[in-house]
Scaffold this motif. Structure first.
Motif, PDB file in Angstrom:
ATOM      1  N   GLY A 251      13.691   0.088   1.058  1.00 40.62           N
ATOM      2  CA  GLY A 251      14.123   1.066   0.069  1.00 40.62           C
ATOM      3  C   GLY A 251      15.511   1.596   0.370  1.00 40.62           C
ATOM      4  N   LEU A 252      15.760   1.894   1.651  1.00 45.05           N
ATOM      5  CA  LEU A 252      17.076   2.397   2.052  1.00 45.05           C
ATOM      6  C   LEU A 252      18.153   1.349   1.812  1.00 45.05           C
ATOM      7  N   ALA A 253      17.856   0.085   2.139  1.00 46.24           N
ATOM      8  CA  ALA A 253      18.829  -0.994   1.940  1.00 46.24           C
ATOM      9  C   ALA A 253      19.129  -1.204   0.460  1.00 46.24           C
ATOM     10  N   VAL A 254      18.106  -1.144  -0.372  1.00 46.51           N
ATOM     11  CA  VAL A 254      18.305  -1.326  -1.816  1.00 46.51           C
ATOM     12  C   VAL A 254      19.185  -0.216  -2.372  1.00 46.51           C
ATOM     13  N   ILE A 255      18.932   1.010  -1.954  1.00 48.05           N
ATOM     14  CA  ILE A 255      19.713   2.129  -2.470  1.00 48.05           C
ATOM     15  C   ILE A 255      21.173   2.027  -2.050  1.00 48.05           C
ATOM     16  N   HIS A 256      21.410   1.644  -0.815  1.00 54.33           N
ATOM     17  CA  HIS A 256      22.791   1.501  -0.351  1.00 54.33           C
ATOM     18  C   HIS A 256      23.498   0.365  -1.082  1.00 54.33           C
ATOM     19  N   ALA A 257      22.755  -0.663  -1.464  1.00 58.90           N
ATOM     20  CA  ALA A 257      23.363  -1.823  -2.119  1.00 58.90           C
ATOM     21  C   ALA A 257      23.559  -1.620  -3.616  1.00 58.90           C
ATOM     22  N   THR A 258      22.624  -0.911  -4.278  1.00 59.01           N
ATOM     23  CA  THR A 258      22.655  -0.847  -5.745  1.00 59.01           C
ATOM     24  C   THR A 258      22.679   0.562  -6.304  1.00 59.01           C
ATOM     25  N   GLY A 259      22.501   1.582  -5.461  1.00 53.20           N
ATOM     26  CA  GLY A 259      22.472   2.947  -5.955  1.00 53.20           C
ATOM     27  C   GLY A 259      21.061   3.434  -6.235  1.00 53.20           C
ATOM     28  N   ARG A 260      20.968   4.667  -6.743  1.00 54.72           N
ATOM     29  CA  ARG A 260      19.677   5.328  -6.940  1.00 54.72           C
ATOM     30  C   ARG A 260      19.008   4.940  -8.251  1.00 54.72           C
TER      31      ARG A 260
ATOM     32  N   GLY B 112      15.427  20.232   0.611  1.00 58.02           N
ATOM     33  CA  GLY B 112      16.263  19.829  -0.507  1.00 58.02           C
ATOM     34  C   GLY B 112      17.069  18.576  -0.270  1.00 58.02           C
ATOM     35  N   THR B 113      16.591  17.682   0.588  1.00 60.14           N
ATOM     36  CA  THR B 113      17.326  16.445   0.851  1.00 60.14           C
ATOM     37  C   THR B 113      17.268  15.524  -0.367  1.00 60.14           C
ATOM     38  N   SER B 114      18.260  14.674  -0.495  1.00 59.04           N
ATOM     39  CA  SER B 114      18.271  13.676  -1.568  1.00 59.04           C
ATOM     40  C   SER B 114      17.363  12.513  -1.174  1.00 59.04           C
ATOM     41  N   PRO B 115      16.985  11.646  -2.133  1.00 59.65           N
ATOM     42  CA  PRO B 115      16.166  10.481  -1.785  1.00 59.65           C
ATOM     43  C   PRO B 115      16.789   9.611  -0.709  1.00 59.65           C
ATOM     44  N   VAL B 116      18.097   9.399  -0.790  1.00 52.31           N
ATOM     45  CA  VAL B 116      18.765   8.560   0.208  1.00 52.31           C
ATOM     46  C   VAL B 116      18.708   9.216   1.581  1.00 52.31           C
ATOM     47  N   GLN B 117      18.984  10.522   1.636  1.00 53.96           N
ATOM     48  CA  GLN B 117      18.916  11.236   2.917  1.00 53.96           C
ATOM     49  C   GLN B 117      17.509  11.203   3.486  1.00 53.96           C
ATOM     50  N   ALA B 118      16.512  11.404   2.624  1.00 56.03           N
ATOM     51  CA  ALA B 118      15.128  11.409   3.090  1.00 56.03           C
ATOM     52  C   ALA B 118      14.753  10.061   3.699  1.00 56.03           C
TER      53      ALA B 118
ATOM     54  N   TRP C 275       0.830  -1.209   0.000  1.00 57.33           N
ATOM     55  CA  TRP C 275       0.000   0.000   0.000  1.00 57.33           C
ATOM     56  C   TRP C 275       0.862   1.256   0.000  1.00 57.33           C
ATOM     57  N   THR C 276       1.948   1.255   0.752  1.00 55.90           N
ATOM     58  CA  THR C 276       2.795   2.446   0.890  1.00 55.90           C
ATOM     59  C   THR C 276       4.041   2.383   0.007  1.00 55.90           C
ATOM     60  N   LEU C 277       4.070   1.451  -0.931  1.00 60.09           N
ATOM     61  CA  LEU C 277       5.233   1.272  -1.795  1.00 60.09           C
ATOM     62  C   LEU C 277       5.594   2.551  -2.545  1.00 60.09           C
ATOM     63  N   TRP C 278       4.566   3.298  -2.986  1.00 58.19           N
ATOM     64  CA  TRP C 278       4.848   4.478  -3.793  1.00 58.19           C
ATOM     65  C   TRP C 278       5.427   5.622  -2.984  1.00 58.19           C
ATOM     66  N   SER C 279       5.320   5.570  -1.667  1.00 55.84           N
ATOM     67  CA  SER C 279       5.968   6.601  -0.853  1.00 55.84           C
ATOM     68  C   SER C 279       7.480   6.528  -0.986  1.00 55.84           C
ATOM     69  N   VAL C 280       8.003   5.359  -1.371  1.00 55.81           N
ATOM     70  CA  VAL C 280       9.435   5.183  -1.631  1.00 55.81           C
ATOM     71  C   VAL C 280       9.744   5.420  -3.103  1.00 55.81           C
ATOM     72  N   LEU C 281       8.940   4.831  -3.983  1.00 54.19           N
ATOM     73  CA  LEU C 281       9.256   4.900  -5.412  1.00 54.19           C
ATOM     74  C   LEU C 281       9.251   6.333  -5.947  1.00 54.19           C
ATOM     75  N   VAL C 282       8.360   7.202  -5.425  1.00 52.54           N
ATOM     76  CA  VAL C 282       8.300   8.568  -5.966  1.00 52.54           C
ATOM     77  C   VAL C 282       9.574   9.357  -5.676  1.00 52.54           C
ATOM     78  N   LEU C 283      10.317   8.940  -4.666  1.00 58.47           N
ATOM     79  CA  LEU C 283      11.544   9.663  -4.333  1.00 58.47           C
ATOM     80  C   LEU C 283      12.587   9.526  -5.430  1.00 58.47           C
ATOM     81  N   PHE C 284      12.437   8.537  -6.295  1.00 53.89           N
ATOM     82  CA  PHE C 284      13.423   8.287  -7.348  1.00 53.89           C
ATOM     83  C   PHE C 284      12.891   8.608  -8.745  1.00 53.89           C
ATOM     84  N   MET C 285      11.703   9.224  -8.789  1.00 54.08           N
ATOM     85  CA  MET C 285      11.130   9.623 -10.068  1.00 54.08           C
ATOM     86  C   MET C 285      11.653  11.019 -10.391  1.00 54.08           C
TER      87      MET C 285
END
Length: 458
Positions: free
Chosen positions: A182-191, A268-274, A48-58
């Motif tokens: 989402g945070l773990a994926v970004i740290h492992a594979t990038g944005r 102005g935080t980045s997706p990873v920082q957010a 249900w809340t998946l898009w709260s993460v995905l929009v940070l990388f759009m």
């Protein structure tokens, strides 16, 4: 060729109030279904809340350039869909059974997850496609209503507070879990690979559905007459409490969807920082929900909820001050406090429901009514009111995101108008509690304990 294994029959004559049957195996059966219910609801909330993460990388770099208002609209869409699905989900579990409906409600999550996995990596995809997929993700929000209705049937009244609190809290943790993944994926594979966040949930959905099919049960006690929800909808208390739940659960789920975007547009935080900050609030809010119910048991649900809304108003005022001062630390601290208070309020508001209907039953007994019948009716109406409040409360999450959509209509927008609107709504909730539920009332004669015990079996 091997014979097809017969479908497990419904458990008939289920009576959790029968203490002998409860200790002979009923408790073990209820616990097994609770564990699987928590797992299913947890996965549902994450989807249900998946898009709260995905929009940070759009972002324009990924070929997905959307305005702030469009992104807030995108995260509001599954909130609305999930809210609208809660009432039919609550009824469906009484029609098809806890096991069968949980298997269906879990399996259908594969549709929005698979679509998100594919399209989030397709540059140039129009907004309407993402809105459609996000709307389909609302099926994850509907699982709360069916799960709570099902678990209510499994547990005796004396254990329902604990069981429902654990069930709801475990589901709410899905909001924090998807942020952490989402945070773990970004740290492992990038944005560049947000689709991996969705990919994590494909096997989780399948495993959960298989376990539910093999280990959960359908019980006849979950069946209720369709008119019970209509009767609850005619009761003013159902709507007063629904308004309060908009303020508590609506804030929890709405902030859970929007927090990352708010940090991006305010500071102005980045997706990873957010994402490094966004998981903490939903995590604490979920963990504090049972505490809200525990405090309501001891101090009274209306009293705890009143002080909770006063605290939420103070926290919102802190956000306005932090935004104007440009204080990132104060802003994150204020938001985290709002998550904790909304979690407490979720628990205390839900605990108000059985208390309010029990008080109505006491009034009926004082007026000469039959105690067993009055308290049995109160219990049925409480379950129906929980479903209505859950559906209406989830719409509050959509209202939160609509308010942010208007506030951040362009890149130079501010969240202050949204925060002021939240402050006004919390003030309304304080007035409801003060003048509807905390006004002085004449003492009523209590029903006899044996009548209440007999009613709980009806």
């Amino acid at each position: 060729m091997a014979e097809k294994k017969p479908k497990r029959p419904w458990i008939t004559g289920w009576d959790p109030e029968d203490e002998d049957a409860w200790h002979r195996g009923g408790r073990r059966t209820a616990r097994r279904n609770l564990v699987l219910s928590v797992l299913s609801e947890h996965v549902g909330f994450s989807v249900w809340t998946l898009w709260s993460v995905l929009v940070l990388f759009m972002t324009p770099e990924n070929g997905l350039a959307f305005t702030p208002g469009e992104k807030f609209l995108l995260v509001a869409t599954p909130t609305v869909a999930g809210a609208l699905l809660r009432l039919p989900y609550s009824y469906a579990v009484t029609r098809f059974g806890g096991r069968d409906w949980t298997v269906f409600a879990t399996t259908i999550l594969l549709v929005p997850v698979t679509l998100a996995l594919y399209f989030v990596r397709q540059p140039g995809t129009p907004l309407w496609v993402f809105l459609l997929i996000a709307g389909l993700g609302g099926v994850g929000g509907g699982t709360f209503a069916s799960s709570m209705t099902n678990i209510t049937a499994f547990y005796p009244q004396r254990h329902q507070g604990w069981a429902l609190g654990l069930n709801a809290g475990g589901g709410n943790l899905g909001v924090a879990a998807v942020q952490l993944i989402g945070l773990a994926v970004i740290h492992a594979t990038g944005r560049e690979h947000p689709e991996y966040v969705a990919a994590v949930y494909l096997p989780l959905v399948v495993v959960t559905a298989v376990l539910a099919a093999r280990l959960m049960d359908n019980v006849d006690a979950v069946r209720t007459a369709p008119q019970v929800q209509r009767e609850a909808a005619r009761c003013p208390d159902t709507w007063w409490i629904s308004l309060l739940y908009i303020g508590t659960f609506g804030s929890f789920i709405g902030f859970g969807f929007a927090f990352g975007l708010v940090l991006q547009y305010e500071f102005g935080t980045s997706p990873v920082q957010a994402m490094g900050y966004t998981f903490l609030g939903p995590l604490l809010g979920s963990l504090f929900r049972p505490l809200g119910g525990w405090l309501a048991d001891r101090l009274g649900g209306a009293r705890v909820t009143l002080w909770n809304f006063l605290g939420m108003a103070a926290g919102t005022a802190i956000l306005v001050l932090a935004s104007h001062a440009g204080s990132f630390g104060l802003f994150v601290g204020g938001f985290t406090a709002l998550f904790v208070l909304s979690g407490l309020g979720n628990g205390s508001t839900y605990k108000m429901i059985p208390a309010v209907f029990a008080r109505r039953a006491e009034a009926a007994v004082t007026g000469g009514g039959d105690a067993a019948r009055a308290f049995a009716r109160a219990r049925r109406l409480s379950g129906a009111a929980i479903a209505v409040a859950g559906a209406v409360g989830a719409l509050g999450g959509a209202a939160i995101n609509v308010a942010f959509t208007v506030s951040y209509a362009d890149v130079s927008g501010s969240g202050t108008p949204a925060f002021l609107s939240f402050l006004a709504y919390y003030a309304v909730c304080v007035l409801i509690l003060r003048f509807v539920y905390l006004r002085r009332q004449p003492p009523r004669a209590s029903a006899k304990p044996e009548a209440i015990r007999e009613a709980s079996r009806a």
